[in-house]
Design a protein around this motif. Structure first.
Motif, PDB file in Angstrom:
ATOM      1  N   ARG A 175       0.149  -1.142  -0.222  1.00 24.46           N
ATOM      2  CA  ARG A 175       0.119   0.273  -0.049  1.00 24.46           C
ATOM      3  C   ARG A 175       0.755   1.266  -0.019  1.00 24.46           C
ATOM      4  O   ARG A 175       1.955   1.600   0.802  1.00 24.46           O
ATOM      5  N   PHE A 176       0.479   2.031  -0.998  1.00 27.55           N
ATOM      6  CA  PHE A 176       1.592   3.068  -1.135  1.00 27.55           C
ATOM      7  C   PHE A 176       0.340   4.383  -1.765  1.00 27.55           C
ATOM      8  O   PHE A 176      -0.637   4.112  -2.414  1.00 27.55           O
ATOM      9  N   GLU A 177       1.032   5.334  -1.520  1.00 28.40           N
ATOM     10  CA  GLU A 177       0.274   6.719  -1.146  1.00 28.40           C
ATOM     11  C   GLU A 177       0.476   7.672  -2.121  1.00 28.40           C
ATOM     12  O   GLU A 177      -1.403   8.121  -3.450  1.00 28.40           O
ATOM     13  N   ILE A 206       5.560  -3.717   7.925  1.00 27.93           N
ATOM     14  CA  ILE A 206       6.117  -3.194   7.811  1.00 27.93           C
ATOM     15  C   ILE A 206       4.328  -2.251   7.557  1.00 27.93           C
ATOM     16  O   ILE A 206       4.435  -1.887   6.221  1.00 27.93           O
ATOM     17  N   LYS A 207       4.437  -1.646   8.929  1.00 30.65           N
ATOM     18  CA  LYS A 207       3.546  -0.571   8.889  1.00 30.65           C
ATOM     19  C   LYS A 207       2.742   0.342   9.380  1.00 30.65           C
ATOM     20  O   LYS A 207       3.573   0.471  10.448  1.00 30.65           O
ATOM     21  N   ARG A 208       2.855   1.292   8.612  1.00 27.92           N
ATOM     22  CA  ARG A 208       3.490   3.247   9.601  1.00 27.92           C
ATOM     23  C   ARG A 208       1.659   2.801  10.435  1.00 27.92           C
ATOM     24  O   ARG A 208       0.878   2.281  10.373  1.00 27.92           O
ATOM     25  N   ALA A 209       2.462   3.166  11.883  1.00 35.03           N
ATOM     26  CA  ALA A 209       1.409   4.770  12.823  1.00 35.03           C
ATOM     27  C   ALA A 209       0.837   5.171  12.048  1.00 35.03           C
ATOM     28  O   ALA A 209       1.151   6.461  11.687  1.00 35.03           O
ATOM     29  N   ARG A 210      -0.185   5.639  12.556  1.00 37.87           N
ATOM     30  CA  ARG A 210      -1.023   6.531  12.044  1.00 37.87           C
ATOM     31  C   ARG A 210      -1.125   7.650  13.590  1.00 37.87           C
ATOM     32  O   ARG A 210      -1.957   6.837  14.358  1.00 37.87           O
ATOM     33  N   LYS A 211      -0.592   8.558  13.220  1.00 39.67           N
ATOM     34  CA  LYS A 211      -0.851   9.796  14.692  1.00 39.67           C
ATOM     35  C   LYS A 211      -2.472   9.915  15.240  1.00 39.67           C
ATOM     36  O   LYS A 211      -3.545  10.312  14.082  1.00 39.67           O
ATOM     37  N   ARG A 212      -2.656  10.099  16.242  1.00 40.23           N
ATOM     38  CA  ARG A 212      -4.437  10.221  16.499  1.00 40.23           C
ATOM     39  C   ARG A 212      -3.831  11.459  18.016  1.00 40.23           C
ATOM     40  O   ARG A 212      -2.699  12.213  18.168  1.00 40.23           O
ATOM     41  N   PRO A 213      -4.635  12.090  18.063  1.00 43.56           N
ATOM     42  CA  PRO A 213      -4.773  13.538  19.126  1.00 43.56           C
ATOM     43  C   PRO A 213      -4.036  13.230  20.473  1.00 43.56           C
ATOM     44  O   PRO A 213      -4.028  12.338  20.910  1.00 43.56           O
ATOM     45  N   ALA A 214      -3.280  14.221  20.797  1.00 47.85           N
ATOM     46  CA  ALA A 214      -2.849  14.779  21.929  1.00 47.85           C
ATOM     47  C   ALA A 214      -3.749  14.281  22.708  1.00 47.85           C
ATOM     48  O   ALA A 214      -4.681  14.678  23.020  1.00 47.85           O
ATOM     49  N   LEU A 215      -3.291  13.162  23.819  1.00 46.56           N
ATOM     50  CA  LEU A 215      -3.543  12.945  24.979  1.00 46.56           C
ATOM     51  C   LEU A 215      -3.713  14.254  25.822  1.00 46.56           C
ATOM     52  O   LEU A 215      -2.760  14.214  26.451  1.00 46.56           O
TER      53      LEU A 215
ATOM     54  N   GLU B 155      -0.726   8.367  21.250  1.00 46.00           N
ATOM     55  CA  GLU B 155      -0.286   9.292  20.526  1.00 46.00           C
ATOM     56  C   GLU B 155       0.191   9.275  18.802  1.00 46.00           C
ATOM     57  O   GLU B 155       0.061   9.764  17.956  1.00 46.00           O
ATOM     58  N   ALA B 171       6.914   6.847  11.673  1.00 44.07           N
ATOM     59  CA  ALA B 171       6.772   5.415  12.865  1.00 44.07           C
ATOM     60  C   ALA B 171       6.092   4.222  12.306  1.00 44.07           C
ATOM     61  O   ALA B 171       5.079   4.704  10.890  1.00 44.07           O
ATOM     62  N   TYR B 173       5.437   0.229  12.012  1.00 48.23           N
ATOM     63  CA  TYR B 173       5.733  -1.846  12.739  1.00 48.23           C
ATOM     64  C   TYR B 173       6.929  -2.338  12.314  1.00 48.23           C
ATOM     65  O   TYR B 173       6.194  -2.030  10.651  1.00 48.23           O
ATOM     66  N   GLY B 202       5.563   6.732  -0.918  1.00 47.33           N
ATOM     67  CA  GLY B 202       4.553   6.601   0.193  1.00 47.33           C
ATOM     68  C   GLY B 202       3.908   5.821   1.080  1.00 47.33           C
ATOM     69  O   GLY B 202       3.308   5.407   1.055  1.00 47.33           O
TER      70      GLY B 202
END
Lengths: 217, 217
Positions: A175-177, A206-215, B155, B171, B173, B202
């Motif tokens: 999967r690429f963008e 290899i799987k990119r993490a997806r940012k989430r809102p700051a806690l 986050e 980032a 996995y 990407g």
């Protein structure tokens, strides 16, 4: 019929999927340079169907569904697959030309996945229109060949599109963008995929993490 | 405290996970060559907890659970994290030595994740044992520092271990099957990971398909 025997790379696609579109564009660039790729169909609707969750083999098959049933994605993808299976009866080049034309119509020009768009893609691909229309009416025959793809996909363990199955049988979801139609870039992205699959590390994911809102905790 | 600021690569681990173990071994090899890596904790039990499914932020936190509650994986991982947080109070080198020793005890020598194993790892790591034991008794303080890791992980969107967060904030996995303690090999596997994350394509995911039994349909 399996990739391990044929010396070609198989690419599993669903017309619904923008990542499959970019994968097919990549493959088309390399194909033009003489690298063999073969198109195969995998249904995301089937793969994600709740009745198939946790099952070793699918119990719900897209090919068992009437054309007018299910949600709009199910209906659109089934009819697109059948139109593409009809195009493929005119040969490998016809299959590629139709597939690229239909992906572009849907993902680039935002045309719906329906009969008029399929006919436009067939025209753009330079198909014998009379023959294609006749083949489209052989719905049960087209379902048989689609079912063969879906069965192979299930055995390989395809879970998303595009999934590339290399001639040695290694297979992964890629999967690429970004979209490329540049040979050098396409070759670089493709080489990297092969390096990951053939690395001595035995890379599974290899799987990119997806940012989430700051806690605030 | 975030990777984007610190110039180091953070590696999120859970002691339960054999992939995290191999990731830490890889990082340790490169660290010995001068490449900066920092250990961080991510809880698989928390990440996979049904109460957190589909949530934007965790509602169920491992750090809110008493030590003796939950299944054996939850109990083992929480106590291992706290023991490692206590080790980290003796500095970066102590944290690495303890972490490697504990991973090897659990995944290589199949010792259980429990107090005797933690003490053995602390000994093997050359910790000041008296200080470590005293720090282990500061459970509430250790929970605070563990919570900080779990919060950062949430986050960043960490969902599995090992997840490596590069100095530029990318980032992913990184799951691989093989163990290396060889510098050249480790460098090659690590370079490939960076190439995937920084590719112009990407790349979001490369994930191998898992073969399933042949179907008769």
């Amino acid at each position: 019929m399996t990739a391990a025997n044929s010396g070609t790379t198989e690419v599993y696609i669903d017309f619904l999927c923008p990542y499959a579109w970019r994968g097919v564009e990549l493959a088309a660039v390399l194909r033009a340079e003489g690298e063999p790729f073969t198109l195969r169909h995998f249904s995301l609707t089937q793969g994600n169907h709740p009745e198939n969750a946790g099952k070793d083999a699918p119990v719900w098959w897209l090919t068992d569904q009437p054309l007018g049933e299910g949600d709009r994605f199910q209906q659109a993808s089934l009819s697109a697959f059948l139109a593409a299976q009809a195009a493929a009866r005119q040969g490998e080049e016809a299959a590629w030309a139709f597939t690229l034309a239909l992906f572009r119509a849907y993902h680039e020009r935002r045309q719906p996945l329906e009969e008029a768009t399929f006919a436009g893609a067939a025209q753009e691909a330079g198909l014998d229109m009379e023959r294609w229309s006749a083949d489209c009416r052989d719905e049960s025959g087209l379902r048989v060949s689609l079912r063969a793809d879906l069965t192979e996909a299930a055995e390989i363990g395809v879970f998303g599109t595009p999934t590339f199955v290399l001639p040695d049988g290694s297979a992964a979801y890629y999967r690429f963008e970004n979209l490329t139609r540049d040979v050098t870039e396409a070759r670089r992205w493709w080489t990297l995929y092969g390096e990951v699959l053939h690395s001595g590390a035995g890379i599974a994911t290899i799987k990119r993490a997806r940012k989430r809102p700051a806690l605030r905790t």
